[in-house]
Design a protein around this motif. Structure first.
Motif, PDB file in Angstrom:
ATOM      1  N   LYS A 144      40.553  25.461  31.349  1.00  0.00           N
ATOM      2  CA  LYS A 144      40.148  24.653  32.500  1.00  0.00           C
ATOM      3  C   LYS A 144      40.866  25.057  33.781  1.00  0.00           C
ATOM      4  O   LYS A 144      40.849  24.331  34.767  1.00  0.00           O
ATOM      5  CB  LYS A 144      40.404  23.178  32.208  1.00  0.00           C
ATOM      6  CG  LYS A 144      39.509  22.613  31.119  1.00  0.00           C
ATOM      7  CD  LYS A 144      39.714  21.127  30.966  1.00  0.00           C
ATOM      8  CE  LYS A 144      38.768  20.551  29.908  1.00  0.00           C
ATOM      9  NZ  LYS A 144      38.936  19.089  29.757  1.00  0.00           N
ATOM     10  N   ASN A 151      41.604  26.768  37.310  1.00  0.00           N
ATOM     11  CA  ASN A 151      40.831  27.196  38.468  1.00  0.00           C
ATOM     12  C   ASN A 151      41.382  28.531  38.944  1.00  0.00           C
ATOM     13  O   ASN A 151      42.249  28.595  39.812  1.00  0.00           O
ATOM     14  CB  ASN A 151      40.917  26.138  39.558  1.00  0.00           C
ATOM     15  CG  ASN A 151      40.293  26.610  40.858  1.00  0.00           C
ATOM     16  OD1 ASN A 151      39.530  27.579  40.867  1.00  0.00           O
ATOM     17  ND2 ASN A 151      40.614  25.931  41.944  1.00  0.00           N
ATOM     18  N   SER A 170      39.956  30.778  40.573  1.00  0.00           N
ATOM     19  CA  SER A 170      39.403  31.268  41.839  1.00  0.00           C
ATOM     20  C   SER A 170      40.268  30.874  43.035  1.00  0.00           C
ATOM     21  O   SER A 170      40.005  31.297  44.149  1.00  0.00           O
ATOM     22  CB  SER A 170      37.980  30.743  42.035  1.00  0.00           C
ATOM     23  OG  SER A 170      37.987  29.343  42.203  1.00  0.00           O
ATOM     24  N   SER A 171      41.295  30.045  42.796  1.00  0.00           N
ATOM     25  CA  SER A 171      42.131  29.615  43.921  1.00  0.00           C
ATOM     26  C   SER A 171      43.565  29.387  43.429  1.00  0.00           C
ATOM     27  O   SER A 171      44.068  28.275  43.427  1.00  0.00           O
ATOM     28  CB  SER A 171      41.562  28.339  44.550  1.00  0.00           C
ATOM     29  OG  SER A 171      42.317  27.951  45.672  1.00  0.00           O
ATOM     30  N   ASP A 186      42.163  34.890  44.553  1.00  0.00           N
ATOM     31  CA  ASP A 186      40.954  34.641  43.749  1.00  0.00           C
ATOM     32  C   ASP A 186      40.950  35.616  42.570  1.00  0.00           C
ATOM     33  O   ASP A 186      40.450  36.736  42.671  1.00  0.00           O
ATOM     34  CB  ASP A 186      39.708  34.817  44.619  1.00  0.00           C
ATOM     35  CG  ASP A 186      38.440  34.393  43.893  1.00  0.00           C
ATOM     36  OD1 ASP A 186      38.472  34.242  42.656  1.00  0.00           O
ATOM     37  OD2 ASP A 186      37.397  34.229  44.566  1.00  0.00           O
ATOM     38  N   GLU A 233      39.331  35.264  39.795  1.00  0.00           N
ATOM     39  CA  GLU A 233      37.973  35.389  39.254  1.00  0.00           C
ATOM     40  C   GLU A 233      37.223  36.523  39.951  1.00  0.00           C
ATOM     41  O   GLU A 233      36.600  37.375  39.307  1.00  0.00           O
ATOM     42  CB  GLU A 233      37.223  34.070  39.417  1.00  0.00           C
ATOM     43  CG  GLU A 233      35.860  34.037  38.760  1.00  0.00           C
ATOM     44  CD  GLU A 233      35.227  32.656  38.824  1.00  0.00           C
ATOM     45  OE1 GLU A 233      34.285  32.408  38.057  1.00  0.00           O
ATOM     46  OE2 GLU A 233      35.681  31.826  39.650  1.00  0.00           O
ATOM     47  N   GLU A 241      44.055  22.974  37.927  1.00  0.00           N
ATOM     48  CA  GLU A 241      42.980  22.730  36.964  1.00  0.00           C
ATOM     49  C   GLU A 241      41.687  22.438  37.699  1.00  0.00           C
ATOM     50  O   GLU A 241      41.693  22.028  38.868  1.00  0.00           O
ATOM     51  CB  GLU A 241      43.319  21.546  36.053  1.00  0.00           C
ATOM     52  CG  GLU A 241      44.331  21.866  34.977  1.00  0.00           C
ATOM     53  CD  GLU A 241      44.411  20.774  33.930  1.00  0.00           C
ATOM     54  OE1 GLU A 241      43.853  19.697  34.169  1.00  0.00           O
ATOM     55  OE2 GLU A 241      45.019  20.997  32.880  1.00  0.00           O
ATOM     56  N   LEU A 242      40.558  22.653  36.994  1.00  0.00           N
ATOM     57  CA  LEU A 242      39.260  22.251  37.536  1.00  0.00           C
ATOM     58  C   LEU A 242      39.208  20.730  37.606  1.00  0.00           C
ATOM     59  O   LEU A 242      39.976  20.051  36.928  1.00  0.00           O
ATOM     60  CB  LEU A 242      38.141  22.788  36.652  1.00  0.00           C
ATOM     61  CG  LEU A 242      38.059  24.318  36.557  1.00  0.00           C
ATOM     62  CD1 LEU A 242      36.971  24.727  35.577  1.00  0.00           C
ATOM     63  CD2 LEU A 242      37.790  24.935  37.910  1.00  0.00           C
ATOM     64  N   ALA A 301      31.732  23.402  37.834  1.00  0.00           N
ATOM     65  CA  ALA A 301      33.042  24.014  37.699  1.00  0.00           C
ATOM     66  C   ALA A 301      33.374  24.927  38.879  1.00  0.00           C
ATOM     67  O   ALA A 301      34.533  25.141  39.200  1.00  0.00           O
ATOM     68  CB  ALA A 301      33.105  24.811  36.402  1.00  0.00           C
ATOM     69  N   SER A 302      32.359  25.482  39.524  1.00  0.00           N
ATOM     70  CA  SER A 302      32.637  26.459  40.580  1.00  0.00           C
ATOM     71  C   SER A 302      32.652  25.833  41.971  1.00  0.00           C
ATOM     72  O   SER A 302      33.084  26.469  42.928  1.00  0.00           O
ATOM     73  CB  SER A 302      31.607  27.585  40.532  1.00  0.00           C
ATOM     74  OG  SER A 302      30.316  27.079  40.719  1.00  0.00           O
ATOM     75  N   LEU A 339      34.499  23.766  43.857  1.00  0.00           N
ATOM     76  CA  LEU A 339      35.794  23.108  43.865  1.00  0.00           C
ATOM     77  C   LEU A 339      36.176  22.729  45.290  1.00  0.00           C
ATOM     78  O   LEU A 339      35.997  23.503  46.221  1.00  0.00           O
ATOM     79  CB  LEU A 339      36.858  24.046  43.290  1.00  0.00           C
ATOM     80  CG  LEU A 339      36.451  24.706  41.974  1.00  0.00           C
ATOM     81  CD1 LEU A 339      37.466  25.762  41.618  1.00  0.00           C
ATOM     82  CD2 LEU A 339      36.348  23.687  40.885  1.00  0.00           C
ATOM     83  N   GLN A 383      38.584  22.717  47.997  1.00  0.00           N
ATOM     84  CA  GLN A 383      39.730  23.604  48.201  1.00  0.00           C
ATOM     85  C   GLN A 383      40.011  23.775  49.690  1.00  0.00           C
ATOM     86  O   GLN A 383      39.707  22.887  50.489  1.00  0.00           O
ATOM     87  CB  GLN A 383      39.477  24.937  47.516  1.00  0.00           C
ATOM     88  CG  GLN A 383      38.216  25.665  48.015  1.00  0.00           C
ATOM     89  CD  GLN A 383      38.121  27.062  47.440  1.00  0.00           C
ATOM     90  OE1 GLN A 383      38.537  27.281  46.328  1.00  0.00           O
ATOM     91  NE2 GLN A 383      37.580  27.989  48.192  1.00  0.00           N
TER      92      GLN A 383
END
Length: 611
Positions: free
Chosen positions: A134, A136, A138-139, A162, A164, A189-190, A199-200, A202, A204
């Protein structure tokens, strides 16, 4: 055998997850034994691994920098190990705050790690066990304190990475962030919000975000990148709600030197599919979806029931049934799409209620000309599927009588079920969860009620199962009634000319279905056999015939002793079998008579003596 020979084992100590002695053979290598011990933990010093080679006349110690192997993949750096060797992985020295790297958040083994110039960001992430499912990625945030020669007033610096996107681009090493002593790596966490299933998308940093407000399901700030477009962000916000004005969307573009506003008629896009109508949006932009002004009742269409956004919707002649359905957010999972009701405004019209099967329309790729025409003032009602927990059939919907068939009796889920021309008797029987264990499959009754009068047919489903003869299955249509009796149910379910009556000292007396392939022994066995008090020497059989009933007797005891010499009486449907009680036997009656006589004589003698 292997476990008893110490020379075939490796000894592994200290900072393995599972230190101990492990079986080893010539086909395995250093990494195999490392994996067998579940690998080093996060406190292991991978640069100072010691291997003691003990298989010769004297021991020899070699050192291994395993972190170098992880960076280069050079197999030649791995030592050769043989049975008897000892592998020792020391613990790293406790890092100081100035030289330590802290990794916290959604990783498997958060903690403090010694830093050296050879370790990369990925090395450190691996030492922390890697990101959780879970996480995140990407950040990922890297929090950096001011250097010793920098004023403390500067404060800490936050770098976003990032991971991802880094993986998608093929791991370009030049894009890895440079880690410095004292850095803190935070892996968030997501979202745990159960209503946020994206999930994507987010929430941020502002520089990578886009804003959406107004009449949408989930307004807020969302992550956005160049691969996404306007419809992606609209979908991420759960789309427009029921009272959204799709003709007056406003997009504020804030990423240039000056702010500008564009208007979007999203309803026109839905009508034409013209992609040129969709504006380009970038991080920092703001999307506003206004609500429709309250319209008069005679200028709206109401959508209620099992839809995501029920409500009143402004009507115009360009809107089709599907577009109005989309404005209401579309159906819920529990919606009954096979019988959508459209209630027309004019109640005096004989067709004031129209039923529309959207499920069939979708399955068959229906012609749009066949969609119902919606007028201002109409109400679209979408019913829900049954909530009965025993009814798990989403397509077998209890609905109006004209499209239903009825199933009663010994089935697992009796009731009224939807039925159409594509279905058959076996389909509706399956929908009712089939016959239960007490069902009499030889006497199923079907009442055909679709004509001017009802006709009743009888189905022997057992015979169908035995032969597979499809001609035995009757045709059923909406309005028919199917009744499945119980085996031990009302005796009226079984005509007298098709049963044999069994009475007396048997465990289950009653009326039994009988055919030419059965015998008296089969009948007794079906009834559970005679009781302990049964007089089996004189079982009586009454044969029914056109010229009068005739009786005969049968000794089950003689049959057991002399089966070849004791014929079994023939039985026919309509006959009666009686198993008497042993008290009714001749011997018992004679013995009872003698006892009564003896008692009388004894009484007379006592009276005479008294006189």
């Amino acid at each position: 055998m292997v476990a008893s020979i110490a020379q075939r084992f490796h000894l592994c100590f200290r900072l393995y997850r599972c230190a101990g002695r492990y079986a080893f053979n010539d086909e395995q290598g250093f990494l195999d034994i490392l994996a067998a011990a579940d690998g080093p933990n996060n406190e292991a010093d991978l640069q100072e691994i010691l291997i003691t080679h003990r298989n010769g006349t004297q021991s020899q110690v070699s050192r291994l920098d395993l972190s170098e192997y992880f960076k280069t993949g050079d197999e030649s750096t791995l030592p050769k190990v043989v049975p008897g060797d000892v592998i020792y992985i020391p613990k790293t020295k406790k890092p100081s705050d100035h030289n330590a790297i802290k990794i916290i958040g959604a990783v498997y083994e958060p903690g403090r790690f010694n830093f050296n110039n050879k370790l990369t960001f990925l090395d450190l992430l691996s030492m922390a066990g890697g990101p959780k499912e879970k996480a995140n990625i990407s950040s990922i945030r890297i929090v950096r304190l001011p250097a010793k020669d920098e004023p403390a007033e500067i404060g800490h610096k936050v770098i976003f990475f990032d991971l991802e996107n880094f993986i998608k681009e093929g791991n370009p090493q030049k894009k890895l962030p440079k880690i410095k002593p004292g850095d803190t790596i935070i892996v968030d966490e997501l979202p745990h919000d159960p209503s946020d299933n994206k999930a994507s998308w987010l929430r941020q940093s502002a520089k990578d975000s886009i804003y959406i407000f107004g009449a949408v399901g989930a307004p807020g700030r969302y992550a956005f990148n160049k691969e996404q477009g306007f419809l992606d962000i609209l979908s991420a916000a759960d789309g427009p709600i029921g009272d959204a004005d799709l003709q007056e969307l406003l997009i504020t573009h804030r990423n240039g030197e000056k702010t500008r506003v564009t208007h979007l008629d999203l309803a026109k896009y839905f009508e034409t599919g013209n992609e040129d109508l969709i504006p380009n949006v970038l991080p920092g932009d703001v999307i506003y979806v206004p609500q429709t002004l309250k319209a008069k009742d005679d200028k709206t269409v109401m959508v209620i029931g099992s839809v995501k956004g029920p409500g009143r919707f402004k009507w115009n002649k360009k809107l089709t049934f599907l577009e109005i359905f989309a404005l209401a957010g579309g159906p819920l999972e529990t919606a009954n799409l096979s019988s959508i009701r459209i209630i027309k405004k004019n109640n005096n019209d004989p067709n004031s209620i129209i039923y529309f099967d959207l499920e069939k329309f979708i399955d068959r790729g229906g012609n749009f000309a066949g969609l119902p025409i919606i007028r201002p003032g109409d109400t679209i009602m979408v019913d829900e599927l049954p909530h009965d927990p025993t009814d798990n059939k989403s397509t077998w919907i209890r609905q109006n009588a004209d499209e239903s068939i009825y199933v009663f009796g010994a089935v697992n889920a009796p009731g009224r079920y939807a039925f159409n021309d594509e279905l058959s008797f076996l389909d509706i029987l399956s929908a009712a969860d089939g016959p239960d264990k007490d069902a009499n499959l030889q006497q199923i009754k079907i009442s055909h009620r679709n004509g001017t009068h009802a006709d009743v047919t009888t189905l022997n489903l057992t015979l169908y199962f035995e032969t597979g003869d499809e001609s035995l299955i009757p045709k059923v249509v909406p309005g028919d009634v199917i009744y499945i009796p119980q085996r031990d149910g009302n005796w009226l379910d079984k005509p007298a000319n098709r049963v044999v009556r069994l009475m007396g000292e048997v465990r289950k007396p009653g009326r039994y279905s009988f055919n030419s392939q059965m015998s008296l022994l089969d009948l007794l066995a079906e009834a559970g056999g005679p009781t302990d008090k049964a007089y089996i020497d004189k079982i009586m059989i009454v044969n029914a015939s056109c010229c009068g009933d005739k009786s005969q007797t049968f000794s089950l005891r003689d049959y057991v002793k002399y089966p070849a010499e004791t014929p079994i009486p023939m039985l026919r449907p309509g006959d009666t079998v009686y198993v008497p009680n042993e008290d009714d036997s001749t011997t018992t009656l004679l013995r009872q008579g003698l006892q009564d006589a003896f008692s009388l004589v004894t009484t007379l003698l006592v009276i005479g003596a008294a006189l």
